[in-house]
Design a protein around this motif. Structure first.
Motif, PDB file in Angstrom:
ATOM      1  N   THR A 150       0.829  -1.210   0.000  1.00  0.00           N
ATOM      2  CA  THR A 150       0.000   0.000   0.000  1.00  0.00           C
ATOM      3  C   THR A 150       0.863   1.260   0.000  1.00  0.00           C
ATOM      4  O   THR A 150       0.531   2.259  -0.652  1.00  0.00           O
ATOM      5  N   ASP A 157      -4.422  -4.199  -4.911  1.00  0.00           N
ATOM      6  CA  ASP A 157      -3.531  -4.078  -3.755  1.00  0.00           C
ATOM      7  C   ASP A 157      -3.974  -5.071  -2.689  1.00  0.00           C
ATOM      8  O   ASP A 157      -4.703  -4.722  -1.754  1.00  0.00           O
ATOM      9  N   ARG A 205       3.594  -0.957  12.735  1.00  0.00           N
ATOM     10  CA  ARG A 205       2.434  -0.218  12.224  1.00  0.00           C
ATOM     11  C   ARG A 205       1.642   0.422  13.355  1.00  0.00           C
ATOM     12  O   ARG A 205       1.703  -0.044  14.480  1.00  0.00           O
TER      13      ARG A 205
HETATM   14 MG   LIG Z   1      -1.839  -2.787   2.382  1.00  0.00          MG
END
Ligand SMILES: [Mg+2]
Ligand SMILES: Nc1ncnc2c1ncn2[C@@H]1O[C@H](COP(=O)(O)OP(=O)(O)OP(=O)(O)O)[C@@H](O)[C@H]1O
Length: 160
Positions: free
Chosen positions: A15, A57, A99
């Motif tokens: 992404t 994606d 993340r």
């Molecule tokens: Mg992604």
């Protein structure tokens, strides 16, 4: 017109790469966003009918899943490009762990995808295959993989 398929485990950078390279030109098709297969196929059909470039994606780990996009895209006269996000499991797990908390994928899910991932092969019908790796400065390094090189292998250190 082109259809782009990403192939890579969670945390491999798909992404991020989409945002860097395709955000201005290609519609993003993502199961995480669209939730249902019906919505996804409606949107892909709209792109094909409207001659709109798009990027799938998703992990796209299985050949059978990729075929769901490749066949209709080719039939509609689109070129089909594959970007193979080749990364070691520990790198994917490391990026996944860093993340934002809501986006961290459970570790067993990443490992399972890693194990079942089938690297792309020419026979699937790609017009181009590129390998994406992240260099020491965290920049994406993209290399075209030619037919003369055969099918792209996994990283050596990933084998066994
Ligand atoms: Mg992604
Ligand atoms: N080249 C890079 N350098 C540094 N950090 C990166 C890089 N690429 C991705 N990241 C970071 O790694 C994490 C995972 O990246 P990203 O969300 O792009 O992965 P993904 O392949 O789309 O995963 P998923 O399949 O779960 O959607 C993000 O926090 C992102 O900011």
């Amino acid at each position: 017109m082109e259809a782009v398929l990403f192939v890579g485990v969670q945390g491999s950078g798909k992404t991020t790469f989409y945002k860097e390279r395709f955000f201005d030109t290609h519609v993003r098709i993502s199961r995480d966003m669209l939730k249902t297969r019906n919505r996804q196929s409606l949107l892909v059909s709209a792109c094909l009918a409207g001659r709109q470039p798009f990027v799938v994606d998703d992990t796209n780990a299985a050949k059978s899943r990729r075929a769901e996009f490749i066949e209709p895209a080719r039939a509609a006269g689109f070129r089909v490009r594959c970007f193979f996000f080749r990364c070691a499991l520990r790198e994917a797990l490391g990026r996944n762990r860093r993340r934002p908390s809501g986006q961290v994928v459970p570790v067993p899910g990443v490992i399972a995808t890693f194990k079942r991932l089938e690297p792309p092969v020419w026979q699937e019908g790609f017009d181009e295959i590129s390998i994406v790796e992240v260099d020491a400065e965290d920049r994406f390094a993209v290399r075209d993989w030619t037919r003369e090189q055969g099918d792209p292998p996994r990283l050596e250190r990933e084998q066994g």
